[in-house]
Scaffold this motif. Sequence first.
Motif, PDB file in Angstrom:
ATOM      1  N   TYR A 149       6.747  -6.782  -4.097  1.00  0.00           N
ATOM      2  CA  TYR A 149       7.035  -5.510  -4.658  1.00  0.00           C
ATOM      3  C   TYR A 149       6.802  -5.216  -6.324  1.00  0.00           C
ATOM      4  N   LYS A 150       7.622  -6.227  -6.992  1.00  0.00           N
ATOM      5  CA  LYS A 150       7.559  -5.910  -8.499  1.00  0.00           C
ATOM      6  C   LYS A 150       6.350  -6.112  -8.849  1.00  0.00           C
ATOM      7  N   ILE A 151       5.387  -6.906  -8.519  1.00  0.00           N
ATOM      8  CA  ILE A 151       3.907  -7.011  -8.965  1.00  0.00           C
ATOM      9  C   ILE A 151       3.193  -5.531  -8.645  1.00  0.00           C
ATOM     10  N   ALA A 152       3.546  -5.292  -7.614  1.00  0.00           N
ATOM     11  CA  ALA A 152       2.810  -3.858  -7.160  1.00  0.00           C
ATOM     12  C   ALA A 152       3.502  -2.901  -7.922  1.00  0.00           C
ATOM     13  N   TYR A 153       4.719  -2.450  -8.223  1.00  0.00           N
ATOM     14  CA  TYR A 153       5.354  -1.469  -8.909  1.00  0.00           C
ATOM     15  C   TYR A 153       4.697  -1.592 -10.609  1.00  0.00           C
ATOM     16  N   ASN A 154       4.770  -2.709 -10.952  1.00  0.00           N
ATOM     17  CA  ASN A 154       4.210  -2.877 -12.408  1.00  0.00           C
ATOM     18  C   ASN A 154       2.843  -2.496 -12.531  1.00  0.00           C
ATOM     19  N   ASN A 155       1.991  -3.071 -11.415  1.00  0.00           N
ATOM     20  CA  ASN A 155       0.589  -2.441 -11.555  1.00  0.00           C
ATOM     21  C   ASN A 155       0.341  -0.923 -11.456  1.00  0.00           C
TER      22      ASN A 155
ATOM     23  N   PHE B 130      14.832   2.963  -2.344  1.00  0.00           N
ATOM     24  CA  PHE B 130      16.508   2.873  -1.916  1.00  0.00           C
ATOM     25  C   PHE B 130      16.452   3.367  -0.597  1.00  0.00           C
ATOM     26  N   TYR B 131      15.935   4.773  -0.247  1.00  0.00           N
ATOM     27  CA  TYR B 131      16.052   5.517   0.834  1.00  0.00           C
ATOM     28  C   TYR B 131      15.280   5.096   2.033  1.00  0.00           C
ATOM     29  N   TYR B 132      13.940   5.042   1.720  1.00  0.00           N
ATOM     30  CA  TYR B 132      12.942   4.794   2.855  1.00  0.00           C
ATOM     31  C   TYR B 132      12.999   3.518   3.274  1.00  0.00           C
ATOM     32  N   LYS B 133      12.807   2.742   2.189  1.00  0.00           N
ATOM     33  CA  LYS B 133      12.650   1.185   2.388  1.00  0.00           C
ATOM     34  C   LYS B 133      13.952   0.624   2.603  1.00  0.00           C
ATOM     35  N   GLU B 134      15.136   1.130   2.086  1.00  0.00           N
ATOM     36  CA  GLU B 134      16.243   0.803   1.958  1.00  0.00           C
ATOM     37  C   GLU B 134      16.433  -0.571   1.501  1.00  0.00           C
ATOM     38  N   LEU B 135      15.986  -0.910   0.477  1.00  0.00           N
ATOM     39  CA  LEU B 135      15.964  -1.880  -0.684  1.00  0.00           C
ATOM     40  C   LEU B 135      17.335  -1.754  -1.319  1.00  0.00           C
ATOM     41  N   SER B 136      18.021  -3.059  -1.493  1.00  0.00           N
ATOM     42  CA  SER B 136      19.280  -3.045  -2.170  1.00  0.00           C
ATOM     43  C   SER B 136      19.312  -2.527  -3.730  1.00  0.00           C
TER      44      SER B 136
ATOM     45  N   GLU C 225      -6.467   4.979  -5.368  1.00  0.00           N
ATOM     46  CA  GLU C 225      -5.737   4.406  -6.476  1.00  0.00           C
ATOM     47  C   GLU C 225      -4.706   3.356  -5.756  1.00  0.00           C
ATOM     48  N   ALA C 226      -4.077   3.560  -4.510  1.00  0.00           N
ATOM     49  CA  ALA C 226      -3.211   2.840  -3.913  1.00  0.00           C
ATOM     50  C   ALA C 226      -4.036   1.410  -3.328  1.00  0.00           C
ATOM     51  N   GLU C 227      -5.400   1.770  -2.906  1.00  0.00           N
ATOM     52  CA  GLU C 227      -6.030   0.514  -2.396  1.00  0.00           C
ATOM     53  C   GLU C 227      -6.543  -0.371  -3.551  1.00  0.00           C
ATOM     54  N   GLU C 228      -6.752  -0.018  -4.580  1.00  0.00           N
ATOM     55  CA  GLU C 228      -7.122  -0.696  -5.901  1.00  0.00           C
ATOM     56  C   GLU C 228      -5.856  -1.526  -6.159  1.00  0.00           C
ATOM     57  N   VAL C 229      -4.505  -0.687  -6.308  1.00  0.00           N
ATOM     58  CA  VAL C 229      -3.354  -1.252  -6.796  1.00  0.00           C
ATOM     59  C   VAL C 229      -3.085  -2.604  -5.822  1.00  0.00           C
ATOM     60  N   SER C 230      -2.985  -2.140  -4.570  1.00  0.00           N
ATOM     61  CA  SER C 230      -2.726  -2.989  -3.527  1.00  0.00           C
ATOM     62  C   SER C 230      -3.586  -4.393  -3.690  1.00  0.00           C
TER      63      SER C 230
ATOM     64  N   PHE D 279       0.876  -1.221   0.149  1.00  0.00           N
ATOM     65  CA  PHE D 279      -0.048  -0.072   0.140  1.00  0.00           C
ATOM     66  C   PHE D 279       1.107   1.375  -0.022  1.00  0.00           C
ATOM     67  N   THR D 280       1.982   1.313   0.743  1.00  0.00           N
ATOM     68  CA  THR D 280       2.587   2.416   0.969  1.00  0.00           C
ATOM     69  C   THR D 280       3.512   2.580  -0.597  1.00  0.00           C
ATOM     70  N   LEU D 281       3.893   1.536  -1.139  1.00  0.00           N
ATOM     71  CA  LEU D 281       4.503   1.542  -2.494  1.00  0.00           C
ATOM     72  C   LEU D 281       3.483   2.280  -3.383  1.00  0.00           C
ATOM     73  N   ALA D 282       2.373   1.953  -3.454  1.00  0.00           N
ATOM     74  CA  ALA D 282       1.364   2.346  -4.373  1.00  0.00           C
ATOM     75  C   ALA D 282       1.065   3.846  -4.162  1.00  0.00           C
ATOM     76  N   LEU D 283       0.847   4.133  -2.732  1.00  0.00           N
ATOM     77  CA  LEU D 283       0.449   5.502  -2.541  1.00  0.00           C
ATOM     78  C   LEU D 283       1.636   6.473  -2.892  1.00  0.00           C
ATOM     79  N   LYS D 284       2.930   6.058  -2.679  1.00  0.00           N
ATOM     80  CA  LYS D 284       3.966   6.900  -3.028  1.00  0.00           C
ATOM     81  C   LYS D 284       4.123   7.125  -4.520  1.00  0.00           C
ATOM     82  N   ILE D 285       3.711   5.973  -5.365  1.00  0.00           N
ATOM     83  CA  ILE D 285       3.628   6.153  -6.823  1.00  0.00           C
ATOM     84  C   ILE D 285       2.615   6.820  -7.310  1.00  0.00           C
ATOM     85  N   ASN D 286       1.357   6.674  -6.933  1.00  0.00           N
ATOM     86  CA  ASN D 286       0.115   6.871  -7.534  1.00  0.00           C
ATOM     87  C   ASN D 286      -0.721   8.155  -7.084  1.00  0.00           C
TER      88      ASN D 286
END
Length: 194
Positions: free
Chosen positions: A75-81, A143-149, A45-50, A33-40
């Motif tokens: 994450y990849k599925i959410a990002y692509n959505n 990268f910065y908030y979720k600290e993904l490599s 929209e974030a709820e629907e993407v989730s 949800f947080t990723l979807a909200l940040k992008i959309n």
Amino acid sequence: MTINNDQHYINKVLGGDTNSFAFLVEKYKDMVFTLALKINKSREEAEEVSQDTFIKAFKSLKNFKGDSKFSTWVYKIAYNNCMDRIKKNSRRYHTDAIDEVVENRIRATEDTMQSIERKERAELMNDCLYELPEDERSIIWMFYYKELSLKEIIDVTSLSEANLKVKLHRARKKLLAIVQNRVEPEIINHYGRK
């Protein structure tokens, strides 16, 4: 332990216990949800993407090979959505061209940021982050908030390592310029021109 725990529930779902998928949804729903909200930018929209993300993840769970963490795969599925939804809705977020940032002005901006209260800084950064295009905003956020490599972000976005590094570098420079443009007028207004 967490990866094995995820795999335990994945195996149960694949074995026919579809109710076990609820564990995975519960564990990763906030992240998606947080990723979807940040992008959309929109809560709806974030709820629907989730929802779409977890439906797609459930339907294609048999395709999860375990080459990456389950969270990265989701994450990849959410990002692509998110990207698909943006294209589908034909939304275009515009950002103005940003001039190259001079090194001494970077130092001045960093010094200025130190003088702003922490809460104000967080709000300012969040507002500035939303001025970036979706793809750059999501990369900065991961990268910065979720600290993904970098590897995890590559898995999510399907970008090459070189392309990701270039996008990350450009996004940082744009974000710094946006912050600089927002902060300096406030300081000028507060202290007046000399």
